[in-house]
Design a protein around this motif. Structure first.
Motif, mmCIF file in Angstrom:
data_model
loop_
_atom_site.group_PDB
_atom_site.id
_atom_site.type_symbol
_atom_site.label_atom_id
_atom_site.label_comp_id
_atom_site.label_asym_id
_atom_site.label_seq_id
_atom_site.Cartn_x
_atom_site.Cartn_y
_atom_site.Cartn_z
ATOM 1 N N VAL A 20 37.225 -132.026 -6.585
ATOM 2 C CA VAL A 20 36.338 -130.813 -5.959
ATOM 3 C C VAL A 20 36.197 -129.846 -7.451
ATOM 4 O O VAL A 20 37.115 -129.798 -7.751
ATOM 5 C CB VAL A 20 37.065 -129.953 -4.818
ATOM 6 N N ALA A 21 34.812 -129.517 -7.317
ATOM 7 C CA ALA A 21 34.492 -128.938 -8.829
ATOM 8 C C ALA A 21 34.079 -127.351 -8.591
ATOM 9 O O ALA A 21 34.673 -126.419 -9.091
ATOM 10 C CB ALA A 21 33.318 -129.662 -9.374
ATOM 11 N N TYR A 22 33.411 -127.180 -7.448
ATOM 12 C CA TYR A 22 32.914 -125.651 -7.404
ATOM 13 C C TYR A 22 32.555 -125.641 -5.788
ATOM 14 O O TYR A 22 32.483 -126.642 -5.183
ATOM 15 C CB TYR A 22 31.607 -125.354 -8.378
ATOM 16 N N ALA A 23 32.323 -124.391 -5.280
ATOM 17 C CA ALA A 23 31.678 -124.064 -4.086
ATOM 18 C C ALA A 23 30.472 -123.243 -4.128
ATOM 19 O O ALA A 23 30.266 -122.748 -5.198
ATOM 20 C CB ALA A 23 32.931 -123.232 -3.353
ATOM 21 N N ARG A 24 29.880 -123.210 -3.095
ATOM 22 C CA ARG A 24 28.844 -122.354 -3.021
ATOM 23 C C ARG A 24 28.526 -121.695 -1.630
ATOM 24 O O ARG A 24 29.120 -122.110 -0.596
ATOM 25 C CB ARG A 24 27.507 -123.148 -3.201
ATOM 26 N N TYR A 25 28.133 -120.283 -1.459
ATOM 27 C CA TYR A 25 28.086 -119.582 -0.223
ATOM 28 C C TYR A 25 26.652 -119.178 0.015
ATOM 29 O O TYR A 25 25.889 -118.820 -1.015
ATOM 30 C CB TYR A 25 29.137 -118.854 0.243
ATOM 31 N N LYS A 26 26.142 -119.021 1.155
ATOM 32 C CA LYS A 26 24.863 -118.446 1.483
ATOM 33 C C LYS A 26 24.851 -117.254 2.018
ATOM 34 O O LYS A 26 25.484 -117.210 3.083
ATOM 35 C CB LYS A 26 24.353 -119.773 2.443
ATOM 36 N N ILE A 27 24.074 -116.251 1.514
ATOM 37 C CA ILE A 27 23.623 -115.112 2.246
ATOM 38 C C ILE A 27 22.387 -114.947 2.282
ATOM 39 O O ILE A 27 21.551 -115.039 1.180
ATOM 40 C CB ILE A 27 24.451 -113.980 1.329
ATOM 41 N N GLY A 28 21.904 -114.790 3.451
ATOM 42 C CA GLY A 28 20.278 -114.632 3.476
ATOM 43 C C GLY A 28 19.752 -116.261 3.267
ATOM 44 O O GLY A 28 20.139 -116.976 3.954
ATOM 45 N N SER A 29 18.753 -116.078 2.400
ATOM 46 C CA SER A 29 18.237 -117.463 2.006
ATOM 47 C C SER A 29 18.656 -117.981 0.786
ATOM 48 O O SER A 29 18.297 -118.945 0.301
ATOM 49 C CB SER A 29 16.712 -117.375 2.102
ATOM 50 N N THR A 30 19.725 -117.254 0.211
ATOM 51 C CA THR A 30 20.097 -117.406 -1.297
ATOM 52 C C THR A 30 21.686 -118.011 -1.183
ATOM 53 O O THR A 30 22.597 -117.492 -0.601
ATOM 54 C CB THR A 30 19.973 -116.156 -2.042
ATOM 55 N N TYR A 31 21.707 -119.223 -2.069
ATOM 56 C CA TYR A 31 23.052 -119.710 -2.130
ATOM 57 C C TYR A 31 23.609 -119.283 -3.565
ATOM 58 O O TYR A 31 22.818 -119.148 -4.707
ATOM 59 C CB TYR A 31 22.993 -121.449 -2.248
ATOM 60 N N TYR A 32 24.800 -119.035 -3.617
ATOM 61 C CA TYR A 32 25.550 -118.354 -4.833
ATOM 62 C C TYR A 32 26.625 -119.403 -5.174
ATOM 63 O O TYR A 32 27.712 -119.859 -4.206
ATOM 64 C CB TYR A 32 26.254 -117.034 -4.480
ATOM 65 N N LYS A 33 26.835 -119.674 -6.349
ATOM 66 C CA LYS A 33 27.719 -120.678 -6.788
ATOM 67 C C LYS A 33 28.987 -119.939 -7.236
ATOM 68 O O LYS A 33 29.134 -118.832 -7.665
ATOM 69 C CB LYS A 33 27.302 -121.554 -7.823
ATOM 70 N N THR A 34 30.180 -120.621 -6.869
ATOM 71 C CA THR A 34 31.640 -120.004 -7.272
ATOM 72 C C THR A 34 32.674 -120.789 -7.650
ATOM 73 O O THR A 34 32.268 -122.036 -7.189
ATOM 74 C CB THR A 34 32.036 -118.912 -6.132
#
Length: 105
Positions: A20-34
């Motif tokens: 497992v390397a990274y996560a993403r989350y979606k707010i509105g129509s945009t994904y954010y990598k963390t």
């Protein structure tokens, strides 16, 4: 009747921890990598993956979280509804994964 040994199940859990390397989350129509903050094997045998969800500006609702492996392949997707009122709010989000053998019928 289980076919996999405890060592095999443990091996799959260790593989998950390494991969497992990274996560993403979606707010509105945009994904954010963390970044992944931690991946650990809990005393109850679950693999726990933890990361931060934070706003860059304004407010919003997280509607999806995802996990990716080291090659960039999607491993997990989960629908959510986490409201963030302003930029000072955030979540330390954890996903617990149970890896076990199940006999198909």
């Amino acid at each position: 009747m289980a076919m996999l040994t405890n060592a095999a199940i443990q091996g799959y859990k260790e593989f998950t921890k390494r991969t497992v390397a990274y996560a993403r989350y979606k707010i509105g129509s945009t994904y954010y990598k963390t970044n992944i903050e931690s991946v650990k094997l809990l005393d109850n045998g679950l693999v726990e993956v933890a990361f931060k969800i934070e706003l860059k500006s304004g407010s919003g609702t997280v509607t999806e979280v995802q996990l990716y492996d080291t090659s960039g392949a999607l491993w997990l997707t989960k629908v959510e509804s986490l409201k963030l009122a302003d930029v000072s709010e955030g979540f330390y989000y954890s996903i617990q994964i149970d890896i076990e053998e199940v006999n198909a019928k």
